[in-house]
Scaffold this motif. Structure first.
Motif, PDB file in Angstrom:
ATOM      1  N   ALA A   1     -66.715  48.214 -26.234  1.00  0.00           N
ATOM      2  CA  ALA A   1     -67.805  48.377 -27.212  1.00  0.00           C
ATOM      3  C   ALA A   1     -67.392  47.913 -28.598  1.00  0.00           C
ATOM      4  O   ALA A   1     -68.198  47.874 -29.518  1.00  0.00           O
ATOM      5  CB  ALA A   1     -68.231  49.836 -27.267  1.00  0.00           C
TER       6      ALA A   1
ATOM      7  N   PHE B   1     -65.461  49.421 -30.686  1.00  0.00           N
ATOM      8  CA  PHE B   1     -65.212  50.484 -31.666  1.00  0.00           C
ATOM      9  C   PHE B   1     -63.725  50.608 -31.908  1.00  0.00           C
ATOM     10  O   PHE B   1     -63.281  51.219 -32.853  1.00  0.00           O
ATOM     11  CB  PHE B   1     -65.767  51.815 -31.160  1.00  0.00           C
ATOM     12  CG  PHE B   1     -67.256  51.833 -31.129  1.00  0.00           C
ATOM     13  CD1 PHE B   1     -67.984  51.211 -32.114  1.00  0.00           C
ATOM     14  CD2 PHE B   1     -67.935  52.468 -30.103  1.00  0.00           C
ATOM     15  CE1 PHE B   1     -69.372  51.204 -32.094  1.00  0.00           C
ATOM     16  CE2 PHE B   1     -69.315  52.465 -30.070  1.00  0.00           C
ATOM     17  CZ  PHE B   1     -70.032  51.836 -31.070  1.00  0.00           C
TER      18      PHE B   1
ATOM     19  N   ASN C   1     -64.258  52.092 -25.305  1.00  0.00           N
ATOM     20  CA  ASN C   1     -64.383  51.828 -26.738  1.00  0.00           C
ATOM     21  C   ASN C   1     -63.861  50.451 -27.124  1.00  0.00           C
ATOM     22  O   ASN C   1     -64.316  49.856 -28.098  1.00  0.00           O
ATOM     23  CB  ASN C   1     -63.671  52.917 -27.550  1.00  0.00           C
ATOM     24  CG  ASN C   1     -64.510  54.178 -27.639  1.00  0.00           C
ATOM     25  OD1 ASN C   1     -65.723  54.101 -27.827  1.00  0.00           O
ATOM     26  ND2 ASN C   1     -63.894  55.321 -27.477  1.00  0.00           N
TER      27      ASN C   1
ATOM     28  N   LYS D   1     -75.439  41.679 -25.302  1.00  0.00           N
ATOM     29  CA  LYS D   1     -75.753  42.868 -26.086  1.00  0.00           C
ATOM     30  C   LYS D   1     -75.328  44.109 -25.296  1.00  0.00           C
ATOM     31  O   LYS D   1     -75.522  44.174 -24.086  1.00  0.00           O
ATOM     32  CB  LYS D   1     -77.259  42.892 -26.334  1.00  0.00           C
ATOM     33  CG  LYS D   1     -77.662  43.790 -27.472  1.00  0.00           C
ATOM     34  CD  LYS D   1     -79.120  43.551 -27.820  1.00  0.00           C
ATOM     35  CE  LYS D   1     -79.715  44.694 -28.606  1.00  0.00           C
ATOM     36  NZ  LYS D   1     -78.832  45.504 -29.403  1.00  0.00           N
ATOM     37  N   ILE D   2     -74.738  45.037 -26.008  1.00  0.00           N
ATOM     38  CA  ILE D   2     -74.209  46.226 -25.345  1.00  0.00           C
ATOM     39  C   ILE D   2     -75.016  47.467 -25.718  1.00  0.00           C
ATOM     40  O   ILE D   2     -75.365  47.665 -26.879  1.00  0.00           O
ATOM     41  CB  ILE D   2     -72.726  46.429 -25.736  1.00  0.00           C
ATOM     42  CG1 ILE D   2     -71.885  45.270 -25.198  1.00  0.00           C
ATOM     43  CG2 ILE D   2     -72.201  47.756 -25.207  1.00  0.00           C
ATOM     44  CD1 ILE D   2     -70.443  45.298 -25.634  1.00  0.00           C
TER      45      ILE D   2
END
Lengths: 327, 266
Positions: A46, A48, A43, A62-63
């Protein structure tokens, strides 16, 4: 490509402290138990979660992400799910090809609730790939799937990894999954990296007892080094090392030879003992031999029959000094 | 399916069902009684009575506007309360529940003191040409105040049912936060939001206490019932009351059915 520099994150009592370097197009597996912090790590990559300190560098890449619970949009059909990212892209993509590759062309008008677990994860994979990511994060992607479906997906993901220029970062607690897929495995526990290495290194050369146990190492013993051998109870096991003092050793069960008679070889470690247990596994036989300590040897089922092994039978076990891993 | 570990005990079942029945009867008997008291002819006459029809329309309209206002301002609040934890959240939630517990006549008086010309807010609106005393604005405001908790609380529960990670997935696929909310969370919780709006709407229609203080005129249907009862007695009030009951039930039923149809993704 992806760098985690002194990344620190605190969540309640849990602390994560990580330095990590992941290469371009690598298949990188983060292996750890529940609560080891592996999902938090994902996370953070990413975005988040934000790190309390340190830096997460992913460049302009880009993920895409695959989740344990798929996270398909329940009010969209398979097609609409896959095409979702195209709403935000100027490029036109044809989803036909990817649907054929992932074998979901026939379910394209269904809603997620009418899909099997495998179909859901293939849809999620198509949805991620169509958005052309350079990095794909996988969070326990197979843990809700049955073994057959899981193996099919593993093969599929492996072939995608070979074909496309995508870096995979895969979080799992499943050792076999990690070994099959990874270029490198990173073992993590309590928010700290214990070891990073190729699957071979992790399996054969665990650096601590924890890693050894996690990767299912057998024949782990503890003893004191004396000159060129290590004393375990009354047994002397010859080793090659500069280390001194008390150490752990492990000997892979497949690196040990089992015979009825003593073999002539250069191997310096040979012991006789009695068979105390034989376990039939899917592909091989696990034989436990009492040589003063209990040692486990793997042999094929055919050899097991040829040698007509039985409980209580006297056998010899032989292994080289180089096969003894010290940590 | 759940396996219910429930051992039957006759006395227990008898007592609990008996006590429950008291509640059910308390609700249903007066409603049935009043409905059967009114004959169809009187009901028809009432429906065709322009004076009554206009009050009903006003009630429907004002409460509808209140619900729209609730949707615009209350739904974002419900989302925040469902998705975030912050200091003082419990205070905000208690404030939202306040209209349910304070007496509605007191609500009317409190509103009156805010929107009256003696207070700066009232003055401000007066300058803009908006008055609340004895106007439709006033009626809508009173309805909004007493009924918005129903919308917010229902919408909040609806948002809680949607996995927040779905929005994460949408964001990774390129959506921004607004788009992820619009595409994913809103459609998945729209049923709860609609339910909340129905509750808010019907609750607004039935409001009396706050409205009578803020705006006796223009007359809404609940006040019309009261006026007929005061001026002409029970027999004249009953048909309108029945009409209002049937109307509320009808709205409730129709919208419930509408929402039930769409069950693709349960």
């Amino acid at each position: 490509m992806i760098k985690l520099k002194n990344v620190y994150k605190k969540l309640d009592k849990f602390q994560l402290d990580i330095n990590l370097d992941i290469q371009k197009n690598e298949y990188f597996v983060i292996l750890g138990k529940t609560g080891s912090g592996k999902t938090i790590l994902l996370n953070l990559i990413a975005r988040f979660l934000n790190a309390d300190a340190g830096e997460v560098i992913t460049g302009n890449n880009k993920i895409g992400m695959l989740y344990q619970n798929y996270l398909l949009f329940p009010h969209y059909t398979v097609k609409e799910n896959i095409e979702y990212s195209l709403k935000f892209s100027t490029k036109k993509e044809n989803i036909k090809e990817i649907c054929q590759l992932l074998d979901i062309s026939h379910i394209i008008d269904r809603y997620p609730k009418n899909l099997s677990g495998g179909e859901k994860q293939r849809t999620a994979l198509a949805r991620a790939i169509i958005s052309k990511p350079q990095i794909i994060l996988l969070d326990e992607p197979f843990s809700s799937l049955d073994i057959v479906t899981k193996n099919k997906l593993i093969t599929l993901i492996k072939s995608i990894h070979k074909k496309e220029n995508i870096t995979f970062i895969h979080v799992t607690h499943d050792l076999e999954e990690a070994i099959t897929l990874a270029n490198r495995i990173c073992v993590i526990e309590q928010g700290k990296i214990l070891q990073i290495g190729t699957p071979f290194e992790i399996l054969k050369k665990p650096i601590s007892k924890f890693v050894a146990n996690l990767v299912g190492a057998r024949n782990i013993y503890y003893g004191k080094i004396q000159k060129n051998f290590i004393q375990i109870h009354h047994l002397k096991i010859f080793i090659n090392t500069d280390k001194t003092g008390f150490v752990n050793i492990t000997i892979s069960p497949e690196d040990i030879l089992l015979s009825i008679k003593k073999i002539d070889s250069s191997a310096r470690n040979y012991f006789s003992g009695k068979i105390i247990n034989i376990l039939l596994k899917q592909y091989l036989c696990e034989v436990e031999v009492d040589i003063g300590i209990t040692i486990i040897v793997f042999i094929t089922k055919t050899s097991c029959e040829k040698l007509s092994l039985k409980l209580g039978k006297e056998v010899w076990v032989t292994f080289k000094t180089t096969k003894v891993h010290i940590f | 399916m759940d396996i219910k570990l429930y051992k039957k005990n006759k006395l227990f079942t008898f007592i609990f069902c008996g006590l429950g029945a008291i509640t059910i009867f308390t609700i249903i008997i007066p409603i049935l009684k009043i409905i059967f008291d009114v004959n169809l002819l009187d009901l028809k006459k009432t429906i065709l009575d322009n004076e009554v029809a206009s009050t009903i329309l006003l009630s429907l309209k004002a409460s509808f506007y209140a619900s729209i206002a609730g949707f615009i301002s209350g739904v974002p609040l419900a989302y925040i309360l469902a998705r975030t934890n912050f200091k003082g959240k419990i205070i905000i939630e208690s404030i939202i529940d306040l209209p349910i517990i304070i007496p509605h006549a007191a609500v009317g008086i409190a509103l009156l003191s805010v929107v009256g010309k003696g207070f700066f807010i009232g003055k401000l609106f007066h300058k803009l040409g908006i008055g609340f005393i004895g106007t439709e604005y006033g009626i809508t405001l009173a309805m909004f105040f007493v009924s918005v908790p129903f919308l917010i609380n229902t919408a909040k529960e609806g948002f809680k049912m949607v996995d927040p990670q779905l929005e994460h997935a949408a964001i990774l696929l390129g959506a921004n936060k607004f788009r992820a909310f619009w595409d994913i969370t809103l459609p998945l919780s729209i049923r709860s939001i609609f339910s909340g709006m129905i509750m808010m709407w019907t609750r607004g229609i039935s409001e009396f206490g706050a409205i009578i203080i803020l705006a006796y005129h223009p007359m809404v249907v609940s006040i019309k019932i009261f006026e007929r009862f005061e001026a002409y007695g029970l027999a004249y009030a009953k048909p309108i009351a029945v009409l209002l009951i049937l109307l509320s039930l009808l709205i409730f039923l129709i919208l419930r059915l509408l929402l039930k149809k769409d069950k693709i993704y349960d």
